[in-house]
Every structure is written in structure tokens, then in C-alpha cells.
Design a protein around this motif. Structure first.
Motif, short mmCIF file in Angstrom:
data_model
loop_
_atom_site.label_atom_id
_atom_site.label_comp_id
_atom_site.label_asym_id
_atom_site.label_seq_id
_atom_site.Cartn_x
_atom_site.Cartn_y
_atom_site.Cartn_z
N THR A 58 91.81 68.31 58.03
CA THR A 58 90.74 68.01 58.97
C THR A 58 89.49 67.65 58.18
OG1 THR A 58 91.66 69.53 60.59
CG2 THR A 58 89.35 68.93 60.86
N THR A 60 85.41 66.44 58.51
CA THR A 60 84.24 66.43 59.39
C THR A 60 83.42 65.18 59.14
OG1 THR A 60 84.19 68.83 59.36
CG2 THR A 60 82.18 67.72 60.08
N VAL A 73 82.01 64.31 65.01
CA VAL A 73 83.41 64.60 65.28
C VAL A 73 84.10 65.07 64.01
CG1 VAL A 73 83.53 62.90 67.16
CG2 VAL A 73 84.27 62.25 64.86
N THR A 76 91.56 65.04 62.38
CA THR A 76 92.71 65.69 61.76
C THR A 76 93.77 64.63 61.48
OG1 THR A 76 92.25 67.75 62.92
CG2 THR A 76 94.47 67.47 62.03
N ALA A 84 94.39 64.09 65.71
CA ALA A 84 93.49 64.80 66.61
C ALA A 84 92.05 64.46 66.25
CB ALA A 84 93.69 66.31 66.54
N LYS A 86 88.24 66.15 67.25
CA LYS A 86 87.50 67.20 67.95
C LYS A 86 86.02 66.83 67.93
CE LYS A 86 86.45 72.09 67.96
NZ LYS A 86 86.60 73.39 67.29
N LEU A 88 82.43 67.78 67.81
CA LEU A 88 81.66 68.93 67.38
C LEU A 88 80.27 68.97 68.01
CD1 LEU A 88 82.57 68.81 63.58
CD2 LEU A 88 83.68 70.14 65.39
N THR A 109 88.32 59.36 72.44
CA THR A 109 89.32 60.11 71.70
C THR A 109 90.72 59.56 71.97
OG1 THR A 109 87.95 62.10 71.67
CG2 THR A 109 90.32 62.40 71.33
N TYR A 133 79.94 58.11 68.14
CA TYR A 133 81.30 58.62 68.00
C TYR A 133 82.07 57.79 66.96
CZ TYR A 133 86.05 60.00 69.45
OH TYR A 133 87.35 60.46 69.49
#
Length: 146
Positions: A58, A60, A73, A76, A84, A86, A88, A109, A133
Motif C-alpha cells: 500500500t 500513500t 488516497v 494497494t 484497492a 482508500k 484518506l 475508485t 483524486y
């Protein structure tokens, strides 16, 4: 009269053609998002890509300041593929910001996971959030070396 009809029909066809064109990548549009924050992002928890070994882990992304708030975001990857994303941080200053984020972020996403990259289209009505994003996701993917 005949010339006027032909001109109107040609103009209509051109307008329809232009409206059906869809930009492939909107992060580069001017005014979409401000430069990333200078705050440091957490270190990646994945294994950088080296040679034939695909990236895993993962990563960041950088926090991206937009007109309506910061977007960040984490991506992963497994075997070098995006599996994936995510969120944040997302704009949440007021109800409208939260409404737009709730609408746009799942769509962004879904699209990112379907193409396994940050080369996705912005969500209509959420161009600033979309640009943030996309830029944050790209910064996370840049860390992988893939």
C-alpha cells in the motif's frame, strides 16, 4: 433556402460530434487543483518495483489541495496491479462538499480499479475533487516504480 438547411444540418452534426467527445485525462486542466501540500506523506508500506518483481503493498499518495479541500488516497497493489484505493482525505467543509465527495469518490475508485491506473476521467460536477483524486492516486502509483 437549400443552403441554409444544409448549413444548419452540418452545424448540428458538428455540435453533436463535439459533445460526444470525452477527454481522456482531466488532471492537467488549468485551474483544476492547486499544487500538492508541502506536508510530508507517510512512507509507503509496499515493496518498490525492481526489475521483474512486481510491486506489492500500500502506497500513500500526496495530499492534494483543491479549491474545496484536500484530497488524499492510498493505493494497494498486488503483483503490480492496482487492487484497492482508500480515500484518506476528502473535502468535507460543508454538506455540499460531503455530498459531492460521496457521489464522486466511489465512481473515481471504481474507474481506477477497472483500468488499474490513474488515467481516468473526471466526474461531472466534481472536477476539483476528481483532479485532486487523480493527482494523489498518480503520486501513490509513482512510488511503486510500475
Amino acid at each position: 433556402m437549400r443552403r441554409a438547411v444544409l448549413t444548419a444540418a452540418s452545424t448540428s452534426a458538428l455540435v453533436i460530434l463535439l459533445l460526444t467527445l470525452k477527454p481522456h485525462h482531466s488532471a492537467g486542466l488549468t485551474g483544476e487543483a492547486a499544487p500538492p501540500d508541502t506536508t510530508s506523506a507517510p512512507a509507503p508500506t509496499g515493496t518498490p518495483h525492481r526489475g521483474n518483481h512486481p510491486a506489492n503493498g500500500t502506497y500513500t499518495g500526496a495530499p492534494i489541495s483543491t479549491r474545496y479541500g484536500t484530497v488524499q488516497v492510498a493505493a494497494t497493489l498486488k503483483a503490480g496491479k492496482l487492487t484497492a484505493v482508500k480515500v484518506l482525505r476528502a473535502p468535507s467543509e460543508n454538506g455540499r462538499d460531503r455530498e459531492i465527495a460521496a457521489y464522486a469518490l466511489p465512481r473515481l475508485t471504481h474507474e481506477a480499479l477497472s483500468v488499474h491506473s490513474a488515467r481516468i476521467d473526471a466526474v461531472s460536477g466534481a472536477s476539483y475533487t476528481s483532479a485532486g483524486y487523480i493527482r494523489s492516486l498518480q503520486s501513490a502509483l509513482d512510488q511503486t516504480g510500475v
